[in-house]
Each structure stands twice: as structure tokens, then as C-alpha cells.
Design a protein around this motif. Sequence first.
Motif, PDB file in Angstrom:
ATOM      1  N   GLU A  61     -60.618 -47.659  33.505  1.00 39.43           N
ATOM      2  CA  GLU A  61     -59.205 -47.863  33.175  1.00 39.43           C
ATOM      3  C   GLU A  61     -58.313 -47.598  34.373  1.00 39.43           C
ATOM      4  OE1 GLU A  61     -57.618 -45.915  29.810  1.00 39.43           O
ATOM      5  OE2 GLU A  61     -59.104 -46.805  28.463  1.00 39.43           O
ATOM      6  N   SER A  62     -58.844 -46.621  35.155  1.00 43.00           N
ATOM      7  CA  SER A  62     -58.041 -46.275  36.329  1.00 43.00           C
ATOM      8  C   SER A  62     -58.022 -47.400  37.358  1.00 43.00           C
ATOM      9  CB  SER A  62     -58.603 -45.021  36.994  1.00 43.00           C
ATOM     10  OG  SER A  62     -59.968 -45.272  37.319  1.00 43.00           O
ATOM     11  N   GLN A  63     -59.023 -48.283  37.331  1.00 41.25           N
ATOM     12  CA  GLN A  63     -59.111 -49.358  38.314  1.00 41.25           C
ATOM     13  C   GLN A  63     -58.296 -50.596  37.887  1.00 41.25           C
ATOM     14  OE1 GLN A  63     -63.435 -49.621  38.281  1.00 41.25           O
ATOM     15  NE2 GLN A  63     -63.426 -49.116  40.476  1.00 41.25           N
ATOM     16  N   TYR A 114     -55.777 -57.820  37.815  1.00 48.83           N
ATOM     17  CA  TYR A 114     -54.963 -57.048  38.755  1.00 48.83           C
ATOM     18  C   TYR A 114     -55.535 -55.623  38.822  1.00 48.83           C
ATOM     19  CZ  TYR A 114     -51.585 -60.822  38.247  1.00 48.83           C
ATOM     20  OH  TYR A 114     -50.971 -62.047  38.236  1.00 48.83           O
ATOM     21  N   PHE A 115     -55.808 -55.137  40.017  1.00 44.50           N
ATOM     22  CA  PHE A 115     -56.392 -53.808  40.177  1.00 44.50           C
ATOM     23  C   PHE A 115     -55.400 -52.853  40.827  1.00 44.50           C
ATOM     24  CE2 PHE A 115     -59.911 -56.725  39.842  1.00 44.50           C
ATOM     25  CZ  PHE A 115     -60.766 -56.077  38.965  1.00 44.50           C
ATOM     26  N   LYS A 116     -55.567 -51.599  40.455  1.00 42.14           N
ATOM     27  CA  LYS A 116     -54.677 -50.575  40.992  1.00 42.14           C
ATOM     28  C   LYS A 116     -55.279 -50.005  42.271  1.00 42.14           C
ATOM     29  CE  LYS A 116     -53.753 -48.790  36.350  1.00 42.14           C
ATOM     30  NZ  LYS A 116     -54.162 -47.671  35.480  1.00 42.14           N
ATOM     31  N   GLN A 175     -52.070 -55.129  46.563  1.00 45.93           N
ATOM     32  CA  GLN A 175     -52.840 -55.075  45.324  1.00 45.93           C
ATOM     33  C   GLN A 175     -53.991 -56.075  45.399  1.00 45.93           C
ATOM     34  OE1 GLN A 175     -50.489 -56.223  41.931  1.00 45.93           O
ATOM     35  NE2 GLN A 175     -51.575 -54.771  40.623  1.00 45.93           N
ATOM     36  N   GLU A 219     -55.529 -52.788  36.255  1.00 44.10           N
ATOM     37  CA  GLU A 219     -54.140 -52.642  35.819  1.00 44.10           C
ATOM     38  C   GLU A 219     -53.848 -53.565  34.646  1.00 44.10           C
ATOM     39  OE1 GLU A 219     -51.020 -52.224  38.863  1.00 44.10           O
ATOM     40  OE2 GLU A 219     -49.992 -53.790  37.709  1.00 44.10           O
ATOM     41  N   LYS A 220     -54.194 -54.860  34.840  1.00 46.52           N
ATOM     42  CA  LYS A 220     -53.979 -55.792  33.716  1.00 46.52           C
ATOM     43  C   LYS A 220     -54.863 -57.023  33.866  1.00 46.52           C
ATOM     44  CE  LYS A 220     -50.014 -58.158  35.697  1.00 46.52           C
ATOM     45  NZ  LYS A 220     -48.727 -58.736  35.527  1.00 46.52           N
ATOM     46  N   GLY A 237     -46.950 -57.023  44.743  1.00 42.90           N
ATOM     47  CA  GLY A 237     -48.395 -56.836  44.801  1.00 42.90           C
ATOM     48  C   GLY A 237     -48.984 -57.038  46.164  1.00 42.90           C
TER      49      GLY A 237
END
Lengths: 584, 386
Positions: B333-335, B349-351, B313, B337-338, B310
Amino acid sequence: MNFIKKINKYLVEHYPLIWNTRLVWMLGIALLLHVTFFIVGYNYVNTQEDIVAVTNLESFYYDTSVVFVAILLSIIILLVWIIYYLQNNAFKNLYTLKKDTLFTQFCVIFFIFFINTSQFYSFNAGLKLKIKNKFDWQEIDTDIKEFNKLSLFLLQTKSDYNIDNKKYPAPFPLEYSSVIYKHYKNHDISIDTTKSNFYHNNYYYQFYKLDKKRILEDSKKTNLVINKRNNFKYRTVFDVFKYKNLIDGSLLNYSKELYSYGQDSTDSKNRLKFYETLLNKKDEKEIEKTILPFFDLAKKYHVKHNLNKKDWLYLINTKNDYVLIERILNFKPGIEDKERFKSDYYRVVPKYDTVSLAKRKKKELFFLRNDPLTEDGKSAIVRRTEREYFSKIPYCDLGRLDIFFKNVHEAYNSNPSIKILYALIIITFIVSLLLFLFKLTNIKTLLLSFVSGSILLIIILLLIEYVSSYKQNYRNTSFLEICSFLLIGISITIASIISFIRRWKKLITAILFSLTLFIIPLLLVAMISLYEKYERSKYLYQDFHKNTFLIWFDAYGFWVVIGIWLLSIGLYTIPIRKWKGLPE
Amino acid sequence: MNNQQEILIDKAILFFKRGDFSLGYRTLLDAALHTDNVTIFKKVIEFVKKYENQEEDDKSSLIKDFENCANAVKEIPIENKTLIGETILKGSNLVKEYGKNKFVLGPVSVELKRGDIYGLVGENGNGKTTLLTILASLIKNSSGDLSYHFSEGYKDHYDLKSKLVYIPQRAGVWYGNVIDNLKFALVHHGVTGEKNELLVYMMIARFGLWKYKDLKWKELSSGYKMRFELARTLLRRPEIVLLDEPLANLDILAQQIILEDLKMLAKSHVNPIAMVFSSQQLYEVEKVSDKVIYLRNGKPSEGLNLEKEGINQLIIELDTQNSREEIERSFDESQLEKIEFNGGVYILYFKGDISFNSILSALAKKDLNIQYIRDISKSTRRFFVY
């Protein structure tokens, strides 16, 4: 308080070791303690009765409650000191230390322990000073000489007047052997019948001198026990027949020195010369003059007695060659004693009866005519003897005068026993070392060292037991004990060095160091003992004579051992310092 | 090149004038300590007495005295030194094994330079104290090389340990008062007499112990005990200081002051110190440390390849009253991650390439009730998430 703060501030800023060990304050406290004990010692005795309370000056301290008070005070002071001393630890905090700091620290600990446990010396000094102030030795010495002169007439112990005590004139002193007349013809007797001997009161006597040097030499060579029955060839026999009356006890035999304190061989010689001259004069007046000072001396030294000149002179028996009549009791007789001894103390006195000659038978008149007659011639004056019993049983109780003279002499002339100093130093050394090791390590190391030491002791004992049982009749167990100790002791010492060099576990090195520091002095003593045993083994059938080294060691060995012990502590502090820096 | 001592003194005056009295005061004391001059010490202590005796928080009335003092310090020339950055401790592949199938630390490689502050973090039982004690030469490493490069070298192991200062989590009990203990420590390092006393007073003032100087150990709070330890440590002029959990048992203000002090001392231009300290206070550690070593099961973060995970990340730590669903609804949702929730805080956690500010904006739009939010993308905090 400000003064204390100022000194503490100065010390902590300049001399951290002195500040940490509180040396200045401990010196002050010790000084106070010593002054107190000096004063106590000074006030402990005031009179002759006080001085004779114990048999030597050391006992005033060690056999009284003073020692307990001193020990308790020392314990309290030292415990409080230890609490303060352990508060700061530069070594454990790894502060920069000079290489000799640890050793200096040990010396300071030892010094503090010693000065705070040696109150005995101050007490003793105070005691001695008081005795010196109260009693003048010159005067007492003169009195002792006087007592010694008088002792001839004190008739205290019958055996002192036996002929074996006779020392003058030449050829006396002599040894003698005697044998009852019935056995005189026997073979196995203690008299060499081929040489001069004489008969007296059912016994045969032989007086002689022995060549003791030859006896010693011959006994070494032959391993033969030489005694009165087989020492004839070493005898130089003397004919002292003319002294045979002295065998039954006489003042002429007396030679004992009543009080020896401060008296030398010249005094002894002069005294014997005095006896000889005085007794040979057989002058009762002169003897009376000699015994007169006794009454003043008795008063001065509180000697209890009931002597009077008349009875005393009678017992001295000048007219009858000083033959011992009866002793003067050395204790005041009780009622029972008086009954028991009453019949022993009498003088035989003549009595004269006037016997009328009238109406006497021829036979009676025959005897009576030998006696002087009265003026009128009608009666005969008949002499007879009668026992006149002493009104009092004479006694002279010198009591503890001997101890008084001894203690005063000690106050003037001797130092306290060196053994006390040795014991004090050893105890102080051990306690100081324990505290020092505790300061450097921790209680765990000390306890484990103790456990290890105990286990080693058990191993030594088991080893001895095993070898003794294995080798039956092995009697020289002390040799085995020393060898076992040396073996294990040297092994531990070597192991302590190896453990440090090879970087064994720090705890193990600490235990080995601790054990070694206690073992080193013992090793030295064990080695000397072993050497002495070896030397002794050379004299299997002879008396052992120590060589120069052993004599020297007897005199100075203690200080050598202490010196080496101290040195070893000094040497070990160098690796101990490095050991502290090692990682676990 | 500007003189660092003068810069320091100017900073001290500036802090004091701005009203940051404590910071200015401590900075001035540091500058005065650099002079190692008895006359300066005396003058500064006179000021310290006035400063400590004034009960009001506003010390602006002392500015004249402060400036006088600062100018006097300035008169003592201190040349710029180039000690910062010199390697003083080097440990390569340090390993400590406690027996078969037992805990193993390392291999860890460390290179400490003068002026460096290393933070040592990790959960309990992961080898922080073990590593510190190896570096302090208190325990022997099973393998690896460890070397020290002091300015004057060392003669033996005792000497080495005298130069290394390790402050354990539970510093030992000491007896007597603060002053005597500090004097006792200092006198062993060759400073005697008047200078001993002055230097001790300087250090007492520097670490805020002035009012407590006559107190005993048991009369001091945990924070002041730690300050005492630091004062004692600094009197020894150490080149390496290793501290095990110095912030434990300290309140937040005390933590901040201690950390700030550590930083100031480590970065001293006259006597820069290499410092390693362990702590559970992640953010405080990260704030002052030049480098943070994270230990998990005895392995440093480099060894676990955690650093790479990460690395680009965005990871957010969030504390909110809102539900997980509400948080999820705040982001595309695209932003996101979990989301992880450990019962206390959420870790988000962001993508892709998304900024922290856009996250803040998204949360503000949804009017979420945020208690606390922090970007932990670069923080070792992210390693504490399971």
C-alpha cells in the motif's frame, strides 16, 4: 513511343513550363490540324458550281458543317490538353518560380488556344490555293471586262437605261427634277421655272448639277433640310433639250458596271468611252461584232440563255437611236411567263397586199392610187405593218456569275475579314485567362468572381434605372451606362490594389484580381467611348467628324486594347505570385 | 576532429557487413547525396540497380560492390560543417484565435534549430495542425512573433513558402508517374539535365521507391505516397520541414522506417533540417524527437503546468489479463498511490523513490500475466490519462 518519351524526358529536365503545358505536342497537333484543314479547304471546291455555293469565301467555313467539325475537334483537343495541363502545378506546389514564369505561362496558354482554334485560316488558304490553281485571274479579269462591255446590250434591267444613269457626254451626269404639266404653274414644285426646262410627254424637266459642298455648309449653319423643292440656288441648270428622247429609256443612258471585281476607275472610264464611240457609230455590224463574244463567254461560264443575234439586234434598236424596246429577261421563263410576256416581244414588219382596182368606188380608188400599182396596172400594192412575235422570249440568266467572279477575286486579292481575327483573339483571350486563373486559384474563386461580376452588373443596371427615373427625360442612357461602368470598374481596380497592399482576405483579393483582369480592357474601351461621346457632343447640329486620335483608334484600337490587357496580366502576375505566398 | 562524412561512410559499411543491409544502403545513399557529385551519383546508381535487382534478402554478395561504392564516395572530400544548432525559426507567444468563445491556440513559443526534431502530440482537435500551419506560414497567427532565419534569406512571401515545406496529412493527388513528378519538382529548383535525372534516381532509391518509380499516384500505397512526398520534399533542399501526421495510415514497419529516415535527414551534417511533425504515435514520436510538445485545448504542456505534475513519480502503463485486485495485491500500500483503468490498460502511480525494475520484480513474483508494460514517467503518454 520512345521518341515521345525522349522528348518528354528532355523537356521535364530542362524546360518544365514547356513540359507542363505540353507545348511541343500541342504545336504538333495544331500543325496536323492545320494541314488537315488546308487539305479539306483545297478539296472543298473543284468547279465553278462549287465556288458559287456561298456568297464569300469565309462562308465556305462558317456557313457549312466545316465550322462545327472544327469547333468539335478544337473542344476535344483542348479538353484533353487541359486535363494534362492541370496535372502538374508548380505554382500551387510553391516550387521556386522566376518572376516572369506566370506571365510566360499565360502567353503559352493563349498561344495553344489560338493555334488550336484558328483552323479557319488553313482552310481558307487551301481554298484560295485551289481556286488560284483552277482559275487564272488574268483570264477572268479579261472576261469581266468583256462582260462589262457586253452588259450594255444585255438589257437586263430597264431602270439601268434611264437618263439619270447617263454619264456622257458632258455635261452629263446630271440630276433632274420633273413635274407634270398640270402643276407647272404651281409654286411649290421641284423645277426652277426661271431657268431652262423643257416639256416632254406631259412632264416638264429640268437638268442640273448641285453644289453639294455649299448645301452641306449651309445645312450645318441653318439646320435646314435642303431638298429638291428648295435647292434652286445651288443648281447650275443645263439645257439638254436635244436629249429629250432619251428620257424614255435608251442604251445611250447606260453606264452601269456589271462586275466591279478588280476593276478600277480607268477601266470604267475606258468602258464608257467604248460605249460612246460604238453607239455613236450606229453601225449594227459593229455592234454585232461586239456581242458575238458573248456566246463563247456564256458557254465558258455556263450562262443559260436563248439569245439569237437577230432578235437581240432588234432589241438593241440601232436604227431608232437605241430606244429601249423591251428588256431581255434575266431568268428562264416558265410556261406561265411565256404566256405573260409573249405579247411584249415582237417586231413590226411591213406586209404588202395586192388589191384589185376593179369595181372600186371612187373614194376607194382615191386612196389606192397613192400606192404603187402592179405591172398590169390592175391592182395596187398596199403596204401595211404587222407584229411578228418572237419565236422565243429572250432571256439571259447570268445566275451566280457575280458570286463566282467575287469569290475568285477574293481568292486572289483579299485577306480574311479582320473581324474574324478580332473575335478569335478575344474569345481565345477570355478562355485563356479563365484557365490561367483557375490554375492559379481554384474553382471556388472563379465561381465567386463570376457571382461578384454578375452582382456588379445588376448594381450598374439598377443605378442606371434609378438615375433615369429620378431625372426624367434623361435620354442619354448610354452615357450613363459608360459612366456607371467606369465608376464601378475603376473602384474594383483600385480595390484590388488596396486589398493586396492592406492584406485583405486572400479570397477577396483573388476575386478582385480576377475581376480586374477582365475589367481592364473594358475600362479602356469605356474611356474611349466616353471621349468619343464628348467629341460628338461638340457637333450637336452638325455631322460628326472624328478627330485624328479617334480615327487612329478605329484603326489600331483593338491591338492597343489587347496590348494593354496583356500588359496588365503581366503586371498582375507579380502581385499574384506574392499573394500566393501570403498566409490565410 | 574526425570527418563526419567519413564516419557516416564507415557506419554504412559496418551496417552492411553486419547484415543490416537496408540501413547500410540508406546510409550510403545519404553520404553519396552529400557529395552532390554527378560521377558519384552515376556510380552509386549502378550499385542501386544491382541492389534493387537482387531479390534475396541476403545482400551479402554485394559487399564488394558496396565497399567500392563507399570508397568512391569517401574520395570526395566533404568538410565538417557547423550548421547543426543554428536557429532557423523562432516563434514567441504564438496565438491563433478563431473568434469569440471559439478555439484558441497558444500562447506557444518555439525555437527550432537546424537538426532539431520536434514532435507535436495531443488529442484530436487540440491545435496540432493549427500550430504546424502557423509555423508553415499557411495561416496568420493572431498575435505573437514568428521569424525565419534561412541561410540565404527570402525575397518575398512566395520565396518564403518555397523554402518552407509543409506536408499535410492528406497530401494532394498528383498525376503522372513518380519520376516525372520528382523531376518536375527538382528542375524548378535549378537542377537540370543529367544531374536532374541522377538526383531524382538517388532520391527514389533513398526512399525505397525504386521498384515503384514508374507507378502513378493511385497505384501507390499510403506508405509509398508518404515516401514520395518526402523524396519530393528533400529534392527541394529545405531548411525547415513540417509534417502533419506523417505516420497516419502507415503500418508499424513503415512508421519505423519513415521515422528513422526523418531522423537521419534532420541530423545530416551537410544539410541539417529543422523538423516538426505531429503524430498520434506517442512512443514513436518520443523515440526520434529531440523535444515533444504536448497540446491540450490549444495549450502546450508547459502552459498547463503538466510537466511539473508527478515529475519525480514513477508511472507505469500496464496491459494484463489479471484483475485490478490482483494488481493491487502485487504491491504494498505504501508503494502504490493509485490505479486508473481506461477499459484497455491500467495506469499505475507509485509513491516515493521506487524503481521500474522493482515493479517488474514484484509483478514477476505474483506471476501476473503481463501483455505489455511501459514506464511512462517521462513520456507525454501520462498526459493522456484522465
